[in-house]
Design an enzyme around this catalytic site. Structure first.
Site, PDB file in Angstrom:
ATOM      1  N   GLU A 181      10.015  -4.699  10.031  1.00 41.31           N
ATOM      2  CA  GLU A 181      10.332  -3.562   9.326  1.00 41.31           C
ATOM      3  C   GLU A 181      10.961  -2.719  10.483  1.00 41.31           C
ATOM      4  O   GLU A 181      10.285  -2.390  11.620  1.00 41.31           O
ATOM      5  CB  GLU A 181       9.320  -2.837   8.594  1.00 41.31           C
ATOM      6  CG  GLU A 181       9.604  -1.537   8.146  1.00 41.31           C
ATOM      7  CD  GLU A 181       8.739  -0.726   7.427  1.00 41.31           C
ATOM      8  OE1 GLU A 181       7.523  -1.383   7.164  1.00 41.31           O
ATOM      9  OE2 GLU A 181       8.613   0.165   7.137  1.00 41.31           O
TER      10      GLU A 181
ATOM     11  N   GLU B 197      -0.667  -5.891   8.603  1.00 48.86           N
ATOM     12  CA  GLU B 197       0.017  -5.188   9.634  1.00 48.86           C
ATOM     13  C   GLU B 197      -0.471  -5.600  11.063  1.00 48.86           C
ATOM     14  O   GLU B 197      -1.714  -5.427  11.439  1.00 48.86           O
ATOM     15  CB  GLU B 197       0.177  -3.607   9.675  1.00 48.86           C
ATOM     16  CG  GLU B 197       0.790  -3.360   8.276  1.00 48.86           C
ATOM     17  CD  GLU B 197       0.775  -1.797   8.217  1.00 48.86           C
ATOM     18  OE1 GLU B 197       0.732  -1.067   9.250  1.00 48.86           O
ATOM     19  OE2 GLU B 197       1.419  -1.383   6.985  1.00 48.86           O
TER      20      GLU B 197
ATOM     21  N   ASP C 177       0.939  -1.159   0.070  1.00 45.39           N
ATOM     22  CA  ASP C 177      -0.125   0.083  -0.010  1.00 45.39           C
ATOM     23  C   ASP C 177       0.999   1.308  -0.161  1.00 45.39           C
ATOM     24  O   ASP C 177       0.454   2.486  -0.065  1.00 45.39           O
ATOM     25  CB  ASP C 177      -1.187   0.126   1.137  1.00 45.39           C
ATOM     26  CG  ASP C 177      -0.426   0.101   2.682  1.00 45.39           C
ATOM     27  OD1 ASP C 177       0.825  -0.120   2.501  1.00 45.39           O
ATOM     28  OD2 ASP C 177      -1.255   0.144   3.409  1.00 45.39           O
ATOM     29  N   SER C 178       2.077   1.110  -0.027  1.00 42.33           N
ATOM     30  CA  SER C 178       3.144   2.210  -0.206  1.00 42.33           C
ATOM     31  C   SER C 178       2.948   2.713  -1.593  1.00 42.33           C
ATOM     32  O   SER C 178       3.493   4.024  -1.543  1.00 42.33           O
ATOM     33  CB  SER C 178       4.741   1.865   0.115  1.00 42.33           C
ATOM     34  OG  SER C 178       4.761   0.619  -0.955  1.00 42.33           O
TER      35      SER C 178
END
Ligand code: KIV
Length: 284
Positions: free
Chosen positions: A186, A119, A48-49
């Site tokens: 991350e 996430e 979704d970046s």
């Protein structure tokens, strides 16, 4: 050239077990997907970046499922053999287990994904169980989770303190027990990543800015090639400055059109004399 085989989960688990690092990149479009597959990348994340790298938003939060499906379909067309992961955008899984299953299903049915990613840790265990129960491979994402960037206080390393690190270890175990096939860490410290990787029994661990001890590495494609103008994260290595190459090419184009050196005869099409004379007569 030998035809590349479709990358499957058992192939990825075998690589992890053999100590062969798994290669993974983000990708959002057809031509880049084609190149990544040719280069031998194992997995692609349609992240979704794309909200930031492709659509120019300030964060990933405005990205919709429809945005994700459109880009993921294009990537699948360019890279039919990679293991393709659809990234569940903001509010596509948070509201309920059912929402999560339906949207994960869209990635599989409409975009031809091999799995999805979401996430969050312990608080997402019921979503993970629901998605696994629907037969959909799912990856977890811990550490810096961009959809919670406001709650996390910005884009910063997570798990530097022992208590926060312990929470990430516990979250990783909870996700593993719930059935994820992999977890992305991350921006956590390398020693924390190593510890989680050593403890992983049923899933493999991927690193983005979290050191060398995971089972594989992820980079954001736009960071690798100088294609995101707003900032370059410290963890990204620039493997080639495509942004600079493209900018120089664009400047040359502006220059050549302006001074009339482009186009040259090889860049356009002629008409033979007879046809041209006939045309002039017709017009007269
Ligand atoms: O959207 C994305 O590309 C991601 C990466 C930052 C891991 O989730």
């Amino acid at each position: 050239m030998t035809e590349r085989k479709k990358t499957t989960l058992p192939m990825l688990f075998k690589k992890a077990a053999d100590g062969q690092p798994i290669t993974w990149l983000t990708c959002y479009d057809y031509p880049t997907a084609y190149l990544q597959e040719q280069a031998g990348i194992d997995m692609i994340l349609v992240g979704d970046s794309l909200g930031m790298t492709m659509l120019g938003y300030e964060s990933t939060l405005p990205v919709t499922m429809d945005d994700m499906i459109r880009h993921t379909q294009a990537v699948r067309r360019g890279a039919p053999k990679v293991f393709l992961i659809g990234d569940m955008p903001y509010m596509s899984y948070q509201p309920s287990v059912e929402t999560a299953i339906r949207n994960a299903g869209r990635f599989m049915a409409e975009a031809g994904c091999d799995g999805v990613k979401l996430e969050g840790g312990t608080e997402m265990v019921d979503r993970v169980r629901g998605i696994v129960g629907a037969g959909i491979p799912i990856m977890g994402h811990l550490g810096l989770t961009p959809q919670s960037v406001s709650a996390l206080g910005g884009y910063r390393v997570q798990g530097k303190g022992a208590l926060q690190a312990k929470k990430i270890v516990d979250d990783a175990k909870a996700l593993e027990e719930a059935g994820v096939y992999a977890i992305l860490l991350e921006m956590v410290p390398d020693r924390l990543c190593k510890l989680i990787t050593e403890r992983a029994e049923k899933c493999f661990i991927m690193s983005l800015g979290s050191g060398t001890d995971a089972h594989g590495q992820l980079l954001i494609y736009h960071d690798m090639f100088g294609l995101y103008p707003r900032f370059k994260p410290r963890m990204a290595k620039v493997f080639g400055n495509a942004g600079e190459v493209i900018l120089n090419g664009l400047k040359a184009y502006v220059e050549e059109v302006s001074n009339k050196t482009f186009p040259q005869p090889e860049n356009y099409f002629g008409m033979n004399d007879d046809e041209y004379d006939e045309l002039v007569k017709l017009l007269d």
